[in-house]
Enzyme design. Structure first.
Site, PDB file in Angstrom:
ATOM      1  N   CYS A 148       0.567  -0.782   0.383  1.00  0.00           N
ATOM      2  CA  CYS A 148      -0.196  -0.057   0.093  1.00  0.00           C
ATOM      3  C   CYS A 148       0.751   1.174  -0.049  1.00  0.00           C
ATOM      4  O   CYS A 148       1.985   1.700   0.928  1.00  0.00           O
ATOM      5  CB  CYS A 148      -0.930   0.466   1.264  1.00  0.00           C
ATOM      6  SG  CYS A 148      -2.471  -1.018   1.173  1.00  0.00           S
ATOM      7  N   ARG A 160     -12.360   0.726  -6.960  1.00  0.00           N
ATOM      8  CA  ARG A 160     -12.166   0.633  -5.276  1.00  0.00           C
ATOM      9  C   ARG A 160     -11.773   2.159  -4.692  1.00  0.00           C
ATOM     10  O   ARG A 160     -11.436   2.260  -3.570  1.00  0.00           O
ATOM     11  CB  ARG A 160     -11.540  -0.440  -5.097  1.00  0.00           C
ATOM     12  CG  ARG A 160     -11.157  -1.240  -4.068  1.00  0.00           C
ATOM     13  CD  ARG A 160     -10.590  -2.492  -4.154  1.00  0.00           C
ATOM     14  NE  ARG A 160     -10.150  -3.179  -3.001  1.00  0.00           N
ATOM     15  CZ  ARG A 160      -9.564  -3.986  -2.720  1.00  0.00           C
ATOM     16  NH1 ARG A 160     -10.535  -4.959  -3.235  1.00  0.00           N
ATOM     17  NH2 ARG A 160      -8.730  -4.657  -1.502  1.00  0.00           N
TER      18      ARG A 160
HETATM   19  P1  XMP Z   1      -0.791  -7.574   3.838  1.00  0.00           P
HETATM   20  O1  XMP Z   1      -0.152  -6.856   4.756  1.00  0.00           O
HETATM   21  O2  XMP Z   1      -1.813  -8.825   4.121  1.00  0.00           O
HETATM   22  O3  XMP Z   1      -1.847  -6.218   2.816  1.00  0.00           O
HETATM   23  O4  XMP Z   1      -0.211  -7.412   2.021  1.00  0.00           O
HETATM   24  C1  XMP Z   1      -3.074  -6.733   2.077  1.00  0.00           C
HETATM   25  C2  XMP Z   1      -3.913  -5.538   2.291  1.00  0.00           C
HETATM   26  O5  XMP Z   1      -3.738  -4.157   1.555  1.00  0.00           O
HETATM   27  C3  XMP Z   1      -5.066  -3.935   1.007  1.00  0.00           C
HETATM   28  N1  XMP Z   1      -5.156  -3.135  -0.116  1.00  0.00           N
HETATM   29  C4  XMP Z   1      -4.060  -1.854  -0.449  1.00  0.00           C
HETATM   30  N2  XMP Z   1      -3.922  -0.961   0.139  1.00  0.00           N
HETATM   31  N3  XMP Z   1      -3.042   0.447  -1.885  1.00  0.00           N
HETATM   32  C5  XMP Z   1      -4.098   0.675  -0.628  1.00  0.00           C
HETATM   33  O6  XMP Z   1      -3.588   1.382   0.327  1.00  0.00           O
HETATM   34  C6  XMP Z   1      -2.927  -0.937  -2.708  1.00  0.00           C
HETATM   35  O7  XMP Z   1      -2.919  -0.895  -3.583  1.00  0.00           O
HETATM   36  C7  XMP Z   1      -3.758  -2.321  -2.310  1.00  0.00           C
HETATM   37  N4  XMP Z   1      -3.729  -3.538  -2.638  1.00  0.00           N
HETATM   38  C8  XMP Z   1      -4.981  -4.073  -1.016  1.00  0.00           C
HETATM   39  C9  XMP Z   1      -6.194  -4.614   1.581  1.00  0.00           C
HETATM   40  O8  XMP Z   1      -7.000  -3.930   2.037  1.00  0.00           O
HETATM   41  C10 XMP Z   1      -5.539  -6.018   1.720  1.00  0.00           C
HETATM   42  O9  XMP Z   1      -6.790  -7.111   1.910  1.00  0.00           O
END
Ligand code: XMP
Length: 508
Positions: A330, A425
């Protein structure tokens, strides 16, 4: 300190997992006795509180099947046509454990050279393949003993074991109880280790391997509890795309029709996901789905405030996802300057959730089992992206770079993922080619890790250890008993292995 006292004392600092540690407490609980069961709605119960993220490099049917077999839940992403997503859900709901329903096959006209190239390209660790004609008629079995360099020029038909020499099993017999059928089959045919399943027209319908059957039988002894619905099918969820009309308003009919199709396949939960869910449009979406499907588990998010939790709970969400920007891919906090470190966000959310009786899911930023224990002191379940993206069960091919194996892992707010469909999203329009989309996530690689089975077993082992240290027999007791201490930078350093040369890789 209790959560309330601790966070009050530490105001205004916002904290995340590594900033705190849990104090140990008198215990009468052995880790293996700790019960990790949770629920995401009145009717959706899970033996383990772990969910795989609705991301296009994390959850499709293969991941969802593995998650449910281990007692968790997979949320299938929506960067695919709605019809394809319904099929993915159906694959999970119709999964017959032990039966590989789409085995990799070869054609009689392929050469051994073609087969070797396929194994190399797709990094298969096996080299025995059923041979089928264009209409899936079983033509033979290509055994690993002939998938060798010296036969490169031969065709599969020339070196395969022909149909007439194969023992097969009828589909109807297998459908009842595949493990019992396979057990009987392998006992009756000593030396054969693949059970080929055919229908009345001799078309290949699946494959059971003796090693899978052994593994499943030993797992049954190890008391692994799959997450199943009332009809004994595996549970599964899916993220639903907020279909929009050309004027930008919600396309209510398209959304309800799609969820209706998912419900017809027996979907257990829908995720209504937005990077910012405390918004008029997400509220409208949750209400729309709640009114049309009163019994369905709705997972909505993401928010990081008590007001956000209240808003989604009142709209009809069963569980609310907490997290803005903690994820490993993120960049929301960097790009937008917004977001609250995850443990403080969970605490803010938990204060409202307690009053409203709604469930919370900690989403993002989890890198080790200790983080899960800390998250579960405030939430009912957690979502994993990065920790599962390197598993073979995650979508995407394995790549070799500099002698190491990797899989791709990308944020749903990365440019590539938004172009494949997830732009909504992040409040963007994927058809918008005039303005540049602003990414809130990166595209990355994860080193290939073990199977989902191994990864979850290690993580749950850690969660049970944590519960043992706190004397918590259930997750409810964990939430009630947790006492926090603030960790200094020196304390963080002390917590990880230090002043040694590590010779084995740490598990999570
Ligand atoms: P982890 O730390 O487990 O996090 O890899 C997965 C979660 O990250 C969120 N997610 C995003 N958040 N930009 C963001 O700010 C993104 O591009 C993105 N893609 C996923 C999402 O909640 C996921 O479950």
């Amino acid at each position: 300190l209790t959560a309330d006292a601790f966070f009050k004392a530490n105001q205004p600092a916002a904290l995340t997992y590594d900033d705190v540690s849990l104090a140990t407490l008198y215990s009468e609980i052995l880790p293996r006795e700790a019960d990790t069961a949770t629920s995401l709605s009145e009717s959706l119960r899970l033996p383990i509180p772990i969910i795989s993220s609705d991301m296009d490099t994390v959850t499709e049917s293969r991941m969802a099947i593995a998650m449910a077999l281990n007692g968790g839940l997979g949320l299938i992403h929506y960067n695919m046509p709605p019809k394809e997503q319904v099929k993915e859900v159906a694959r999970v709901k119709r999964h017959i454990h032990g039966l590989i329903q789409d085995p990799i096959t070869v054609a009689p006209t392929d050469t051994i050279s073609d087969v070797l190239a396929m194994i190399e390209e797709r990094k298969f660790t096996f080299s025995t393949f059923p041979v089928v004609t264009a209409d899936r008629q079983l033509a033979g079995l290509l055994s690993s003993s002939v998938v060798k360099d010296r036969y490169r020029a031969k065709t599969v038909a020339e070196v395969m074991t022909p149909r007439a020499a194969l023992v097969t099993e009828a589909e109807e017999r297998v459908a009842q109880d595949p493990i019992a059928a396979a057990d009987a089959f392998f006992n009756a045919h000593i030396g054969i280790n693949k059970m080929l399943v055919v229908n009345a027209r001799d078309q290949l319908r699946g494959l059971v391997t003796s090693s899978d059957v052994e593994k499943i039988t030993s797992e049954a002894k190890a008391r692994r509890k799959p997450a199943r619905d009332a009809q004994f099918r595996l549970v599964v969820g899916a993220a639903v795309s907020p279909h929009r009309k050309p004027d930008g308003s919600l396309d209510r009919d398209a959304i309800l029709e799609h969820i209706g199709n998912l419900a017809a396949e027996g979907i257990d939960a829908v995720a209504l996901s937005s990077a910012h869910a405390h918004t008029v449009s997400l509220g409208e979406l949750v209400r729309l789905v709640r009114n049309a499907f009163p019994e369905l588990a709705i997972i909505a998010g993401n928010v990081t405030s008590g007001a956000g939790v209240e808003f989604l709970a009142r709209a009809g969400a069963s569980s609310i996802k907490i997290g803005q920007g903690p994820g490993s891919i993120c960049t929301t906090r960097i790009v937008a300057g917004v977001g609250i470190p995850q443990l403080t966000a969970l605490h803010l959310a938990a204060q409202s959730a307690r009053k409203l009786g709604v469930r919370l899911i900690a989403d993002g930023g989890i890198t080790k089992s200790g983080d899960i224990v800390k998250a579960l002191t405030l939430a009912d379940a957690i979502i994993l992206g990065g920790l599962l993206a390197g598993c073979r069960e995650a979508p995407g091919e394995i790549m070799e770079i500099g002698g190491k194996l990797y899989k791709s892992y990308r944020g749903m707010g990365s440019l590539a993922a938004m172009k494949s469909g997830s732009a909504a999203r992040y409040g963007h329009d994927k058809a918008d080619t005039v303005r540049k989309l602003t990414a809130e996530g990166i595209e990355a690689l994860k080193e290939v890790s073990g199977s989902v089975d191994d990864t979850l077993a290690t993580l749950i082992g850690g969660v049970q250890s944590g519960m043992g240290y706190l004397g918590a027999a259930t997750l409810e007791q964990l939430r009630a008993r947790a006492r926090y201490v603030r960790v200094s930078p020196a304390g963080q350093k002390e917590a990880a292995p230090h002043d040694v040369v590590e010779v084995s890789t740490r598990s999570n």
